[in-house]
Enzyme design. Structure first.
Site, PDB file in Angstrom:
ATOM      1  CE  LYS A  76      -4.224  -1.725   2.194  1.00 56.58           C
ATOM      2  NZ  LYS A  76      -5.197  -1.553   3.284  1.00 56.58           N
ATOM      3  CG  ASP A 116      -8.316   0.648   3.516  1.00 54.26           C
ATOM      4  OD1 ASP A 116      -9.119  -0.178   3.032  1.00 54.26           O
ATOM      5  OD2 ASP A 116      -7.085   0.482   3.506  1.00 54.26           O
TER       6      ASP A 116
HETATM    7  P1  NAP Z   1      -0.430  -4.105  10.202  1.00 60.13           P
HETATM    8  O1  NAP Z   1      -0.094  -2.947   9.339  1.00 60.13           O
HETATM    9  O2  NAP Z   1       0.438  -5.306  10.219  1.00 60.13           O
HETATM   10  O3  NAP Z   1      -0.570  -3.532  11.725  1.00 60.13           O
HETATM   11  C1  NAP Z   1      -0.929  -4.382  12.791  1.00 60.13           C
HETATM   12  C2  NAP Z   1      -0.769  -3.645  14.108  1.00 60.13           C
HETATM   13  O4  NAP Z   1      -1.147  -4.563  15.147  1.00 60.13           O
HETATM   14  C3  NAP Z   1       0.667  -3.215  14.407  1.00 60.13           C
HETATM   15  O5  NAP Z   1       0.653  -2.089  15.242  1.00 60.13           O
HETATM   16  C4  NAP Z   1       1.194  -4.444  15.145  1.00 60.13           C
HETATM   17  O6  NAP Z   1       2.296  -4.180  15.951  1.00 60.13           O
HETATM   18  C5  NAP Z   1      -0.013  -4.777  16.005  1.00 60.13           C
HETATM   19  N1  NAP Z   1       0.022  -6.148  16.467  1.00 60.13           N
HETATM   20  C6  NAP Z   1       0.207  -7.259  15.726  1.00 60.13           C
HETATM   21  N2  NAP Z   1       0.181  -8.342  16.516  1.00 60.13           N
HETATM   22  C7  NAP Z   1      -0.012  -7.898  17.778  1.00 60.13           C
HETATM   23  C8  NAP Z   1      -0.103  -8.542  19.035  1.00 60.13           C
HETATM   24  N3  NAP Z   1      -0.013  -9.877  19.156  1.00 60.13           N
HETATM   25  N4  NAP Z   1      -0.313  -7.782  20.133  1.00 60.13           N
HETATM   26  C9  NAP Z   1      -0.399  -6.446  20.028  1.00 60.13           C
HETATM   27  N5  NAP Z   1      -0.302  -5.771  18.860  1.00 60.13           N
HETATM   28  C10 NAP Z   1      -0.114  -6.489  17.754  1.00 60.13           C
HETATM   29  O7  NAP Z   1      -1.890  -4.660   9.864  1.00 60.13           O
HETATM   30  P2  NAP Z   1      -3.158  -3.798   9.392  1.00 60.13           P
HETATM   31  O8  NAP Z   1      -3.239  -3.756   7.910  1.00 60.13           O
HETATM   32  O9  NAP Z   1      -3.138  -2.514  10.138  1.00 60.13           O
HETATM   33  O10 NAP Z   1      -4.368  -4.736   9.861  1.00 60.13           O
HETATM   34  C11 NAP Z   1      -4.676  -4.872  11.240  1.00 60.13           C
HETATM   35  C12 NAP Z   1      -5.947  -5.690  11.397  1.00 60.13           C
HETATM   36  O11 NAP Z   1      -7.049  -4.993  10.842  1.00 60.13           O
HETATM   37  C13 NAP Z   1      -5.910  -7.060  10.660  1.00 60.13           C
HETATM   38  O12 NAP Z   1      -6.552  -8.023  11.453  1.00 60.13           O
HETATM   39  C14 NAP Z   1      -6.706  -6.826   9.418  1.00 60.13           C
HETATM   40  O13 NAP Z   1      -7.361  -8.005   8.976  1.00 60.13           O
HETATM   41  C15 NAP Z   1      -7.732  -5.821   9.932  1.00 60.13           C
HETATM   42  N6  NAP Z   1      -8.211  -4.995   8.818  1.00 60.13           N
HETATM   43  C16 NAP Z   1      -9.541  -5.061   8.543  1.00 60.13           C
HETATM   44  C17 NAP Z   1     -10.038  -4.306   7.513  1.00 60.13           C
HETATM   45  C18 NAP Z   1     -11.513  -4.370   7.209  1.00 60.13           C
HETATM   46  O14 NAP Z   1     -11.886  -3.975   6.102  1.00 60.13           O
HETATM   47  N7  NAP Z   1     -12.336  -4.806   8.132  1.00 60.13           N
HETATM   48  C19 NAP Z   1      -9.195  -3.463   6.745  1.00 60.13           C
HETATM   49  C20 NAP Z   1      -7.837  -3.432   7.074  1.00 60.13           C
HETATM   50  C21 NAP Z   1      -7.357  -4.212   8.114  1.00 60.13           C
HETATM   51  P3  NAP Z   1       3.764  -4.629  15.433  1.00 60.13           P
HETATM   52  O15 NAP Z   1       4.093  -3.728  14.294  1.00 60.13           O
HETATM   53  O16 NAP Z   1       4.606  -4.461  16.640  1.00 60.13           O
HETATM   54  O17 NAP Z   1       3.642  -6.069  14.987  1.00 60.13           O
END
Ligand code: NAP
Length: 297
Positions: A76, A116
């Protein structure tokens, strides 16, 4: 009911998803259902693209004269400099999830946008009492960034706390977004472990971590569910399972809850409008996605 899809032929338009991995994406189900319902001769396919191949993939999009694309993790941000233009909201976020291609003087021009933001806001539009309220986002990755920007330009939260297991990641998000949102928004950044008072006092709490997502459905990003109470809205961006443990525990304490399926469909609907100039048949799409999720579980 979705009509029977027509088979692709020599006039079929192509829309791609560029990401890595892509095999569990629901976007092909969403968009192919909508194309079929509207009898649009287009096909949506997911393409796994390595980071080192992204520039070639974008060049290929121009050469193949495709209609557009979605972009997902981990591309992205990296795709932004490869495009001809990006919308102001995508520029503010530094991230593109939708590319629209158009022809101009025999060349194919690629424009990036970020839907988004609209998708995240979609289910909040029917909620009241969100303006200038305290809010907390758990996580500081891409989804948290889109959520923080959306909240900052729409509700001017005071404060908007971003809580992450790496507090420096939360601080970097806040520093990057602060210049781009309503100037009455105030920000705070902290470690997840230090977020109890922010969560307790928030009108809205957003989970933007993957914690609680299947198959790890017994996990929760916020084990201290006693922080939740009536008057709060807990919004989990995770959509498998439905509901997540976070939402079950929040509801048991009287809070209002929202899962991530509406955002998923909302961001897709906004992208679909950019490619086709038509409103996605969201009820048909939601039914198909729910059937797909039920079959996969
Ligand atoms: P990302 O860029 O990888 O960010 C994930 C965040 O969560 C980071 O801050 C990460 O910290 C943290 N994290 C990961 N594992 C963790 C844990 N065990 N404990 C605490 N913090 C943790 O992912 P993203 O794109 O933002 O997506 C995040 C979530 O949102 C996913 O589940 C995704 O499926 C969901 N999402 C949903 C939609 C929708 O349309 N509903 C759209 C986008 C995303 P670190 O960097 O330290 O790992």
């Amino acid at each position: 009911m979705a009509s029977e899809p027509t088979l692709p032929d020599a006039s079929t338009c192509i829309v791609l998803l560029l990401g890595n991995p892509v095999e569990h994406s629901l976007s092909p189900c969403i968009h192919n259902t909508a194309f079929a319902a509207h009898d649009i001769n287009a096909v949506y396919a997911a393409s796994q693209v390595a980071a080192s191949d992204l520039a070639d993939a974008v060049r290929g999009m121009r050469a193949l004269r495709i209609l557009g694309a979605n972009v997902t993790i981990p591309h992205k941000e990296r795709i932004v400099p490869l495009l001809d233009s990006v919308s102001p909201r995508a520029e503010a976020l530094g991230a593109v999830n939708t590319v629209v291609a158009r022809s101009e003087n025999d060349a194919r021009i690629l424009h990036g946008d970020n839907t988004d933001i609209e998708g995240f806001l979609d289910p909040l539009r029917e909620k009241s009492g969100l303006h200038a309220q305290p809010m907390t986002i758990l996580g500081a990755g891409g989804a948290a960034r889109a959520a923080a920007y959306a909240l900052g330009i729409t509700y001017a939260p005071t404060p908007l706390t971003v809580a992450a297991r790496r507090p420096e990641q939360a601080q970097a998000l806040v520093d990057a977004l602060a210049p781009h949102v309503d100037n009455t928004t105030t920000f705070a950044a902290c470690a997840l472990d230090d977020a109890s008072s922010a969560v307790r006092s928030s009108r809205l709490v957003v989970n933007a971590t993957p914690v609680g997502m299947a198959p790890n459905a017994e996990a929760t990003p916020w084990p201290n569910a006693d922080c939740f109470a009536p008057g709060q809205l807990i919004y989990d961006l995770v959509y498998t399972p439905r509901p997540t443990r976070l939402l079950r525990e929040a509801k048991a304490r009287g809070a209002d809850t929202q899962d991530g399926l509406a955002m998923l469909i909302g961001q897709a609907a906004a992208a679909y409008r950019l490619w086709t100039d038509r409103s996605m048949p969201v009820d048909v799409v939601r039914n198909e996605v729910m059937a797909h999720l039920a079959a996969a579980s």
